[in-house]
Design a protein around this motif. Structure first.
Motif, PDB file in Angstrom:
ATOM      1  N   LEU A 213      10.661 -12.052 -15.438  1.00 56.51           N
ATOM      2  CA  LEU A 213       9.735 -11.095 -16.178  1.00 56.51           C
ATOM      3  C   LEU A 213       9.647  -9.385 -15.184  1.00 56.51           C
ATOM      4  CD1 LEU A 213       7.551 -11.837 -18.663  1.00 56.51           C
ATOM      5  CD2 LEU A 213       9.990 -11.163 -19.589  1.00 56.51           C
ATOM      6  N   PRO A 214       9.991  -8.073 -15.156  1.00 58.79           N
ATOM      7  CA  PRO A 214       9.606  -7.304 -14.410  1.00 58.79           C
ATOM      8  C   PRO A 214       7.929  -7.362 -14.129  1.00 58.79           C
ATOM      9  CG  PRO A 214      10.632  -6.651 -16.558  1.00 58.79           C
ATOM     10  CD  PRO A 214      10.235  -7.498 -16.659  1.00 58.79           C
ATOM     11  N   LEU A 215       7.454  -7.019 -12.843  1.00 63.25           N
ATOM     12  CA  LEU A 215       6.917  -6.951 -12.687  1.00 63.25           C
ATOM     13  C   LEU A 215       6.108  -5.162 -13.506  1.00 63.25           C
ATOM     14  CD1 LEU A 215       7.033  -8.369  -8.406  1.00 63.25           C
ATOM     15  CD2 LEU A 215       6.611  -9.493 -10.523  1.00 63.25           C
ATOM     16  N   MET A 216       4.591  -5.478 -13.431  1.00 64.68           N
ATOM     17  CA  MET A 216       3.892  -4.360 -12.958  1.00 64.68           C
ATOM     18  C   MET A 216       4.117  -3.316 -12.356  1.00 64.68           C
ATOM     19  SD  MET A 216       1.658  -5.534 -15.552  1.00 64.68           S
ATOM     20  CE  MET A 216      -0.312  -4.210 -15.605  1.00 64.68           C
ATOM     21  N   GLY A 231      33.301  -4.038   6.752  1.00 61.02           N
ATOM     22  CA  GLY A 231      33.139  -5.439   7.659  1.00 61.02           C
ATOM     23  C   GLY A 231      31.932  -5.175   8.617  1.00 61.02           C
ATOM     24  N   LEU A 232      31.358  -3.880   8.411  1.00 60.47           N
ATOM     25  CA  LEU A 232      29.845  -3.671   9.532  1.00 60.47           C
ATOM     26  C   LEU A 232      28.954  -4.426   9.134  1.00 60.47           C
ATOM     27  CD1 LEU A 232      30.752  -0.363  10.519  1.00 60.47           C
ATOM     28  CD2 LEU A 232      31.506  -2.299  12.174  1.00 60.47           C
ATOM     29  N   PRO A 233      27.700  -4.853   9.983  1.00 59.19           N
ATOM     30  CA  PRO A 233      26.126  -5.090   9.475  1.00 59.19           C
ATOM     31  C   PRO A 233      25.657  -4.084   8.638  1.00 59.19           C
ATOM     32  CG  PRO A 233      27.096  -5.188  11.917  1.00 59.19           C
ATOM     33  CD  PRO A 233      27.993  -4.618  11.757  1.00 59.19           C
ATOM     34  N   GLU A 234      24.702  -4.018   7.787  1.00 61.32           N
ATOM     35  CA  GLU A 234      23.885  -3.234   7.565  1.00 61.32           C
ATOM     36  C   GLU A 234      22.789  -4.047   6.796  1.00 61.32           C
ATOM     37  OE1 GLU A 234      24.705  -1.480   2.848  1.00 61.32           O
ATOM     38  OE2 GLU A 234      26.211  -1.124   4.000  1.00 61.32           O
ATOM     39  N   VAL A 235      21.781  -2.639   6.690  1.00 60.68           N
ATOM     40  CA  VAL A 235      20.808  -2.759   6.408  1.00 60.68           C
ATOM     41  C   VAL A 235      19.989  -1.619   5.090  1.00 60.68           C
ATOM     42  CG1 VAL A 235      17.648  -2.974   7.021  1.00 60.68           C
ATOM     43  CG2 VAL A 235      19.606  -3.270   8.859  1.00 60.68           C
ATOM     44  N   THR A 236      19.374  -2.444   4.139  1.00 59.66           N
ATOM     45  CA  THR A 236      19.593  -1.699   3.356  1.00 59.66           C
ATOM     46  C   THR A 236      18.316  -2.486   2.132  1.00 59.66           C
ATOM     47  OG1 THR A 236      20.386  -0.742   0.858  1.00 59.66           O
ATOM     48  CG2 THR A 236      21.100  -2.761   1.739  1.00 59.66           C
ATOM     49  N   LYS A 237      18.056  -2.136   0.778  1.00 56.17           N
ATOM     50  CA  LYS A 237      16.479  -2.788   0.396  1.00 56.17           C
ATOM     51  C   LYS A 237      17.149  -2.891  -1.069  1.00 56.17           C
ATOM     52  CE  LYS A 237      12.793   0.224   2.338  1.00 56.17           C
ATOM     53  NZ  LYS A 237      11.017   1.365   2.449  1.00 56.17           N
ATOM     54  N   ILE A 238      16.211  -3.519  -1.596  1.00 56.76           N
ATOM     55  CA  ILE A 238      16.572  -4.080  -3.017  1.00 56.76           C
ATOM     56  C   ILE A 238      15.662  -4.595  -3.684  1.00 56.76           C
ATOM     57  CG2 ILE A 238      16.262  -6.972  -2.772  1.00 56.76           C
ATOM     58  CD1 ILE A 238      18.256  -7.264  -4.541  1.00 56.76           C
ATOM     59  N   SER A 239      15.351  -3.581  -4.658  1.00 54.98           N
ATOM     60  CA  SER A 239      14.014  -4.333  -6.407  1.00 54.98           C
ATOM     61  C   SER A 239      13.776  -4.977  -6.427  1.00 54.98           C
ATOM     62  CB  SER A 239      13.995  -2.834  -6.349  1.00 54.98           C
ATOM     63  OG  SER A 239      15.005  -3.131  -8.040  1.00 54.98           O
ATOM     64  N   SER A 240      12.768  -5.380  -7.056  1.00 59.06           N
ATOM     65  CA  SER A 240      12.163  -6.732  -7.390  1.00 59.06           C
ATOM     66  C   SER A 240      12.842  -6.589  -9.181  1.00 59.06           C
ATOM     67  CB  SER A 240      10.478  -6.520  -7.866  1.00 59.06           C
ATOM     68  OG  SER A 240      10.484  -5.486  -8.655  1.00 59.06           O
ATOM     69  N   LEU A 241      13.159  -5.545  -9.542  1.00 57.97           N
ATOM     70  CA  LEU A 241      13.917  -5.283 -11.348  1.00 57.97           C
ATOM     71  C   LEU A 241      15.482  -5.344 -10.540  1.00 57.97           C
ATOM     72  CD1 LEU A 241      13.315  -4.328 -14.023  1.00 57.97           C
ATOM     73  CD2 LEU A 241      14.109  -2.069 -13.351  1.00 57.97           C
ATOM     74  N   GLN A 242      16.431  -5.287  -9.808  1.00 57.36           N
ATOM     75  CA  GLN A 242      17.525  -5.964  -9.816  1.00 57.36           C
ATOM     76  C   GLN A 242      17.807  -7.615  -9.383  1.00 57.36           C
ATOM     77  OE1 GLN A 242      17.273  -3.017  -5.903  1.00 57.36           O
ATOM     78  NE2 GLN A 242      20.133  -2.600  -6.847  1.00 57.36           N
ATOM     79  N   VAL A 243      16.420  -7.639  -8.254  1.00 57.45           N
ATOM     80  CA  VAL A 243      16.883  -9.178  -8.755  1.00 57.45           C
ATOM     81  C   VAL A 243      16.453 -10.270  -9.589  1.00 57.45           C
ATOM     82  CG1 VAL A 243      15.702 -11.161  -7.367  1.00 57.45           C
ATOM     83  CG2 VAL A 243      16.130  -9.428  -6.070  1.00 57.45           C
ATOM     84  N   GLN A 244      15.429  -9.226 -10.576  1.00 58.66           N
ATOM     85  CA  GLN A 244      15.249  -9.714 -12.339  1.00 58.66           C
ATOM     86  C   GLN A 244      16.348  -9.970 -12.555  1.00 58.66           C
ATOM     87  OE1 GLN A 244      13.798  -7.772 -15.010  1.00 58.66           O
ATOM     88  NE2 GLN A 244      14.291  -9.509 -15.860  1.00 58.66           N
ATOM     89  N   GLN A 248      18.146 -13.529 -14.189  1.00 63.77           N
ATOM     90  CA  GLN A 248      17.915 -14.188 -15.553  1.00 63.77           C
ATOM     91  C   GLN A 248      18.842 -15.000 -16.159  1.00 63.77           C
ATOM     92  OE1 GLN A 248      17.826  -9.963 -18.041  1.00 63.77           O
ATOM     93  NE2 GLN A 248      20.190  -9.483 -17.519  1.00 63.77           N
ATOM     94  N   GLU A 249      20.226 -14.722 -15.671  1.00 60.27           N
ATOM     95  CA  GLU A 249      20.856 -15.706 -16.502  1.00 60.27           C
ATOM     96  C   GLU A 249      20.695 -17.699 -16.313  1.00 60.27           C
ATOM     97  OE1 GLU A 249      26.118 -16.867 -16.726  1.00 60.27           O
ATOM     98  OE2 GLU A 249      25.609 -14.684 -16.301  1.00 60.27           O
ATOM     99  N   SER A 250      20.479 -17.745 -15.023  1.00 55.65           N
ATOM    100  CA  SER A 250      19.830 -19.141 -14.160  1.00 55.65           C
ATOM    101  C   SER A 250      18.294 -19.504 -15.451  1.00 55.65           C
ATOM    102  CB  SER A 250      20.414 -18.559 -13.208  1.00 55.65           C
ATOM    103  OG  SER A 250      21.061 -18.853 -12.617  1.00 55.65           O
ATOM    104  N   ILE A 251      17.977 -18.577 -15.019  1.00 54.18           N
ATOM    105  CA  ILE A 251      16.256 -18.017 -15.818  1.00 54.18           C
ATOM    106  C   ILE A 251      16.283 -18.324 -17.524  1.00 54.18           C
ATOM    107  CG2 ILE A 251      13.971 -17.247 -16.360  1.00 54.18           C
ATOM    108  CD1 ILE A 251      14.052 -17.599 -13.738  1.00 54.18           C
ATOM    109  N   ALA A 252      17.141 -17.973 -17.939  1.00 54.01           N
ATOM    110  CA  ALA A 252      17.679 -18.152 -19.521  1.00 54.01           C
ATOM    111  C   ALA A 252      17.710 -19.445 -19.324  1.00 54.01           C
ATOM    112  CB  ALA A 252      18.339 -17.092 -19.840  1.00 54.01           C
TER     113      ALA A 252
END
Length: 337
Positions: A213-216, A231-244, A248-252
């Motif tokens: 579930l979304p975090l507080m 095709g090049l290496p990259e560094v970026t950010k991902i949020s907890s909402l995106q991960v949720q 969600q399909e497997s959790i369901a």
């Protein structure tokens, strides 16, 4: 009597417990083998670091898939190496071993597990179904005439079992667990962020900011991969909402299998379960807010066992320690010597 060893032969980790010592080994279920000679180069963490990074002369593999042995030879080599390390360190010659196996395991897969353990130097091998071992490891009184429900979310399988009088009354198992969730994250990042990431990065994302579930407070994590457009290496950010969203399909599916098990539970035991609630074990129990989601979906109290990752190994070891009281459980779980 000889030394008593309990093993959780997990898809993600192999955990070994020794009577009187507790957990003595907890390493990833990975083995690195030299292709030409078939010799083991590394096991556990050392081998895991080699995944996806080996030259063609070496193969680093996870021989356990979906809770069962996918590569018998590699599993035997890995188990032999790990058990010998433990036996040498603790002077445990020809131990008696109890192995936790998935409840949906076939007879062929059972024999493969036994063969692997015997080849590793064990004197006797007993099998116990993982939900039962997890319940014993979580300190539930499985022998009493009262219902307990355990949800064991491992690397390859999620097992849900209602236990009473030393036996499994209702049990369901699905091959949706930690590994499937990692794959969901890989697919999401590929689809939504045009980034290719490996299994290790996906697992780190799940462990650090995965949630049912979304975090507080939304949290972010830096991820590294290969940009699929350049095709090049990259560094970026991902949020907890995106991960949720990714998870969600497997959790369901996990929530659904718990509900299906409850629907099949006899009314007398269902009333016990309403009071005692659901006990979560396995690595998946640590996914943030999963207990809250399950409690909401089932309208039952949900508790996470102490050290949930270690429950199956601890329960397997405890079974042999109290053999007379728990012999029936081993018989139920197809005891063999």
């Amino acid at each position: 009597m000889g030394k008593i060893i309990g093993i959780d032969l997990g898809t993600a980790n192999i955990i070994i417990t020794l009577k009187g010592k507790g957990i003595v080994y907890n390493e990833p279920s990975v083995v690195a083998i030299e292709v030409a000679t078939g010799e083991v180069i590394a096991t556990g963490r050392e081998a895991k670091e080699m995944l996806g990074r080996t030259p063609k002369e070496i193969k680093a593999i996870r021989p356990m898939q979906d809770g069962v042995i996918a590569d018998l030879t590699a599993t035997q080599l890995m188990l032999k190496n790990m058990l010998q390390k433990v036996c040498k360190r603790y002077n445990a010659k020809k131990p008696r071993v109890v192995v936790g196996v998935p409840s949906g395991i076939t007879e062929v897969e059972e024999r493969a597990v036994e063969e692997a353990i015997l080849q590793a130097g064990a004197r006797e091998v007993y099998l116990i179904e993982e939900p039962m071992a997890a319940a014993i490891g979580a300190n539930l009184d499985v022998a009493e005439p009262s219902g307990n429900i355990i949800v064991d979310i491992g690397g390859g399988t999620t097992e849900v079992a209602v236990i009473s009088l030393g036996g499994i009354v209702v049990c369901n198992s699905i091959r949706v667990a930690g590994d499937e969730i990692d794959q969901d994250i890989i697919n999401y990042v590929k689809r939504e962020m045009n980034l290719a990431i490996g299994e290790t990065m996906a697992e780190n994302i799940k462990i650090n900011i995965g949630c049912a579930l979304p975090l507080m407070t939304e949290t972010y994590m830096e991820i590294k991969g290969r940009n699929l457009l350049t095709g090049l290496p990259e560094v970026t950010k991902i949020s907890s909402l995106q991960v949720q969203q990714a998870m969600q399909e497997s959790i369901a599916k996990i929530v659904e299998i718990v509900k299906q098990t409850l629907e099949k539970t006899p009314p007398e035991l269902a009333s016990d379960l309403m009071v005692k609630g659901i006990v979560l074990t396995g690595g998946g129990a640590l996914i943030q807010n999963l207990d809250k989601l399950l409690a909401y979906a089932t309208e039952m109290p949900v508790t996470i066992a102490e050290n949930p990752i270690e429950c199956v190994a601890k329960g397997a070891g405890k079974t042999l320690e109290d053999l007379e009281k728990l012999r029936q459980i081993l018989t139920n779980s197809r005891k063999r010597k």
